[in-house]
Design an enzyme around this catalytic site. Structure first.
Site, short mmCIF file in Angstrom:
data_model
loop_
_atom_site.label_atom_id
_atom_site.label_comp_id
_atom_site.label_asym_id
_atom_site.label_seq_id
_atom_site.Cartn_x
_atom_site.Cartn_y
_atom_site.Cartn_z
N LEU A 1 -16.87 -36.22 11.50
CA LEU A 1 -15.82 -36.04 10.50
C LEU A 1 -15.17 -34.66 10.58
O LEU A 1 -15.84 -33.66 10.79
CB LEU A 1 -16.39 -36.24 9.09
CG LEU A 1 -17.08 -37.59 8.83
CD1 LEU A 1 -17.52 -37.67 7.38
CD2 LEU A 1 -16.17 -38.76 9.18
N GLY B 1 -9.28 -34.17 8.56
CA GLY B 1 -8.44 -35.37 8.43
C GLY B 1 -9.19 -36.48 7.70
O GLY B 1 -8.64 -37.11 6.79
N HIS B 2 -10.44 -36.73 8.11
CA HIS B 2 -11.25 -37.73 7.43
C HIS B 2 -11.46 -37.36 5.95
O HIS B 2 -11.37 -38.21 5.06
CB HIS B 2 -12.63 -37.86 8.08
CG HIS B 2 -12.62 -38.37 9.49
ND1 HIS B 2 -12.91 -37.57 10.57
CD2 HIS B 2 -12.36 -39.60 9.99
CE1 HIS B 2 -12.84 -38.28 11.67
NE2 HIS B 2 -12.50 -39.52 11.35
N GLN C 1 -14.82 -51.88 20.13
CA GLN C 1 -13.45 -51.39 20.29
C GLN C 1 -13.33 -50.40 21.45
O GLN C 1 -12.26 -49.83 21.66
CB GLN C 1 -12.93 -50.77 18.99
CG GLN C 1 -13.59 -49.48 18.56
CD GLN C 1 -13.18 -49.08 17.15
OE1 GLN C 1 -13.57 -49.71 16.17
NE2 GLN C 1 -12.38 -48.02 17.04
N GLY D 1 -6.09 -43.55 8.28
CA GLY D 1 -5.18 -42.47 8.59
C GLY D 1 -3.98 -42.91 9.39
O GLY D 1 -4.07 -43.79 10.25
N GLN E 1 -3.05 -48.88 14.62
CA GLN E 1 -4.26 -49.43 14.00
C GLN E 1 -3.99 -49.77 12.54
O GLN E 1 -4.39 -50.84 12.04
CB GLN E 1 -5.41 -48.44 14.10
CG GLN E 1 -6.66 -48.85 13.35
CD GLN E 1 -7.78 -47.86 13.52
OE1 GLN E 1 -8.50 -47.89 14.50
NE2 GLN E 1 -7.94 -46.96 12.56
N SER F 1 -11.30 -36.32 16.25
CA SER F 1 -12.65 -36.00 16.72
C SER F 1 -12.64 -35.67 18.22
O SER F 1 -13.46 -34.88 18.70
CB SER F 1 -13.59 -37.18 16.46
OG SER F 1 -13.64 -37.48 15.09
N ARG F 2 -11.72 -36.27 18.96
CA ARG F 2 -11.69 -36.06 20.41
C ARG F 2 -11.15 -34.67 20.79
O ARG F 2 -11.30 -34.25 21.94
CB ARG F 2 -10.86 -37.15 21.08
CG ARG F 2 -11.55 -38.51 21.08
CD ARG F 2 -10.80 -39.54 21.92
NE ARG F 2 -11.57 -40.74 22.10
CZ ARG F 2 -11.50 -41.83 21.34
NH1 ARG F 2 -10.66 -41.83 20.32
NH2 ARG F 2 -12.23 -42.89 21.57
#
Length: 285
Positions: A37, A40-41, A65, A151, A157, A190-191
């Protein structure tokens, strides 16, 4: 010992807890995440507060996914620090099931969509949105929320989730959470933690290039030309590949040829093996 948000790990536990809340007439919110997290989360947890009395944050790295050559094994898993961060938010409980709990032996059902899930990210990551639709459907059945938030960074998505929720008559209100950016404008993800120092500097140019495209699109310049110019600019800035830069209808995500109402530019650019997503609204003239 640092304060942590409490956690449950089984479907029976979360259902029992939600049943108690609903008996009290409380409104339940769900924030689905894959963990690791960032702010943003956490902004999603804060945003859903005004729509719910109790908030579930799910943490589950969903294998269905991820494609065969994607970063499932490398995806960061930081549950302890995630629960510490959530302790400073209004989150009520963390739902962190195992893969075996979510996909027990003999599980064969998938939720699939035509159209919207087959373009852009769907064309680049075959089967990705089937995995998203399946896991989100399962979370809705398990947690029985009144409202859920996703988000806008993952703009397609969000559109996919809104579509299958409508199509399947799932009684969950879907909210979109504002795209949160770092100080240089890079979309929070996260990436981003995978980026080297040099790559991180290059990544900071992504939003600058898209802002220029938005400005020119709003001034009436040719949309296909602008997409090509932005792709070239990303490569010149140091990105190793551009999967797409597309100006699309804000709801259907189909390519458009002129701006007659609010539209969206959606883009994915790569730095080595790392795919970075961004999108921005384009206002009608």
């Amino acid at each position: 010992m640092p304060k942590m948000t409490p956690v449950v790990r089984t479907i029976s536990e979360i259902r029992s807890l939600v049943a108690e809340w609903k008996k009290e007439g409380l409104r339940v919110g769900l924030v689905p995440t894959m963990g690791a997290l960032h702010h943003g989360h956490l902004s999603l947890v804060n945003a859903i507060t005004e729509h719910s009395d109790r908030i579930i944050v799910s943490i589950f790295v969903n294998p269905t996914q991820f494609g065969a050559h994607e970063d499932l094994d490398k995806y960061p898993r930081q549950e302890a620090s995630d629960r510490e961060k959530l302790a400073a938010t209004p989150a009520s409980i963390v739902f962190a099931p195992s893969v075996e709990e979510m996909y027990p032996s003999g599980h064969t059902t998938r939720v699939t969509l035509d159209g919207l899930s087959e373009i852009l990210e769907g064309a680049n990551r075959i089967g990705h949105f089937d995995g998203v639709a399946t896991i989100v459907s399962k979370l809705f059945m398990q947690c029985q929320p009144d409202v859920a938030i996703f988000g806008e960074k993952d703009y397609q998505q969000l559109a996919v989730i809104r579509q299958f929720t409508r199509d399947l008559d799932i009684p969950v209100q879907i909210l979109g959470g504002k795209l949160i950016r770092e100080s240089d404008g890079l979309a929070a993800s996260s990436r981003n933690a995978y980026l080297s120092e040099k790559e991180r500097r290059i990544a900071g140019t992504f939003n600058v290039i898209l802002k220029e495209l938005v400005s020119k699109a709003e001034a009436g310049e040719d949309l296909r030309v602008l997409e090509g110019e932005a792709s070239d600019a990303l490569l010149k800035a140091g990105f190793t590949a551009v999967d797409y830069v597309s100006i699309v209808h804000k709801d259907t995500l189909h390519e458009i040829h002129e701006i007659t109402e609010e539209a969206r530019v959606v883009s994915v650019a790569r730095l080595g093996d790392i795919r970075l997503l961004d999108n921005m609204a384009i206002k009608a003239p």
